[in-house]
Design an enzyme around this catalytic site. Structure first.
Site, PDB file in Angstrom:
ATOM      1  N   LYS A  17       0.851  -1.205   0.000  1.00 54.71           N
ATOM      2  CA  LYS A  17       0.000   0.000   0.000  1.00 54.71           C
ATOM      3  C   LYS A  17       0.878   1.243   0.000  1.00 54.71           C
ATOM      4  CE  LYS A  17       0.891   1.305   4.421  1.00 54.71           C
ATOM      5  NZ  LYS A  17       1.530   2.508   4.874  1.00 54.71           N
ATOM      6  N   ASP A  49      -2.850  -1.037   9.729  1.00 52.80           N
ATOM      7  CA  ASP A  49      -2.968  -1.146   8.266  1.00 52.80           C
ATOM      8  C   ASP A  49      -3.556  -2.485   7.811  1.00 52.80           C
ATOM      9  OD1 ASP A  49      -1.809   1.334   7.795  1.00 52.80           O
ATOM     10  OD2 ASP A  49       0.224   0.499   7.676  1.00 52.80           O
TER      11      ASP A  49
END
Ligand code: C5P
Length: 313
Positions: free
Chosen positions: A39, A162
């Protein structure tokens, strides 16, 4: 020549060979392979300190097509094997993911998890979190638990801020610790250049949060503006922001130098991802990657040209 051929030539019975063959077949059919995508934080604003030791953030998360591979198969006990040797074993977040999922399901964790790393470690690209998310999805299938996305996200948020986003990836707004998610209109597929310095620091994320000064905090308005831009034409790294940029330049050895070298040869400015030290430039191109690689010679930094991706959406 592999071990099986030698065994047969050494006089194994036909029955033994058949069993060995069936075992290999079961392994081949029984293993689950999942790509664990990295990401990038297109924005990352830190709003304020909380009483629980975390910070409230407002962030836009985006998956890119740089990925580790996580291969899971049934085994008698839990094992995590990684091609980066010191990431094997109990210290890997994938191990903790398997253990947490087993506790949630009330079972003994039995699985062999193999991780092929491609995402640079401790760089702000979510590699460890992506492996943990892929492990949760893979084990939910292997152990036939039938947990819903919401239930998996609940286990995921206990592993790291996350991890819930990386269960599904795509483009999302994260608030709270970064683990309370709302889907956003997908970014039109863009090419992005990731630049990763050769080293990171110990206990990186808490160190970076502690290094924030009052002027690094903000109210989320820039993120809201970027969220409105998504889906309406091309977003560039010039519109993006990251609260850790000042601290990162001061704390990561060599980063300020890498940053200015990249900025000199790219059309759009480099931005920090997560708590760093990875930078990204968006949009980018192969010719820009070549210029960046030339300018970074001797710094130990690596550059990857990637695409934004919405892998399962
Ligand atoms: O959630 P994660 O495991 O990535 O967090 C690691 C550390 O980073 C936390 O223990 C905390 O010190 C810090 N952190 C924070 N605020 C967040 C996310 C992480 O202070 N939103």
């Amino acid at each position: 020549m592999g071990g099986v051929g030698r065994d047969v030539a050494g006089g194994r019975s036909e029955k033994q060979s058949r069993l060995t063959y069936r075992w290999y077949l079961r392994m081949a059919l029984g293993s689950i392979s999942r790509q664990a995508y990295a990401k990038v934080n297109l924005t990352l604003e830190v709003i304020g300190r909380r009483d629980d030791g975390y910070h409230d953030v407002t962030t836009i998360l985006q998956t890119v097509d740089l990925a580790d591979t996580v291969v899971i198969r049934a085994a008698d006990e839990l094992a995590v094997e990684c091609d980066v040797a010191d990431l094997s074993g109990e210290g890997n977040l994938a191990w903790q993911a398997a253990a947490a999922l087993a506790v949630r399901a009330g079972i003994v964790p039995r699985a062999h998890i193999r991780i092929e790393k491609r995402i640079p470690v401790a760089s702000g690209l979510g590699g460890g979190s992506a492996d943990a998310a892929a492990t949760l999805v893979g084990l939910n299938r292997l152990w036939r638990l039938g947990l819903s996305g919401e239930e998996l996200a609940d286990v995921a948020s206990g592993l790291g801020s996350d991890v819930p986003f990386l269960l599904d990836g795509g483009t999302a707004l994260g608030v709270g610790r970064g683990d309370e998610l709302a889907a956003l209109p997908g970014l039109p597929e863009s090419r992005m250049l990731l630049v990763v310095p050769g080293s990171s620091i110990e206990a990186k994320t808490p160190t970076m949060y502690r290094a924030l000064r009052p002027e690094d905090f903000s109210d989320g308005a820039r993120t809201q503006a970027v969220a409105r831009e998504l889906g309406h034409g091309a977003l560039t790294s010039a519109s993006c922001c990251n609260a850790f940029e000042r601290a990162a330049r001061e704390i990561f050895p060599g980063l300020a130098n890498v940053w200015s070298k990249v900025a000199e040869v790219t059309e759009y400015p480099p931005r920090l991802s997560g708590a760093g030290p990875a930078l990204y430039v968006m949009p980018s191109s192969e010719s820009e990657r070549i210029r960046v690689v030339e300018s970074l010679q001797g710094t130990g930094a690596a550059a990857y040209l990637v695409r934004t991706i919405s892998p399962w959406g």
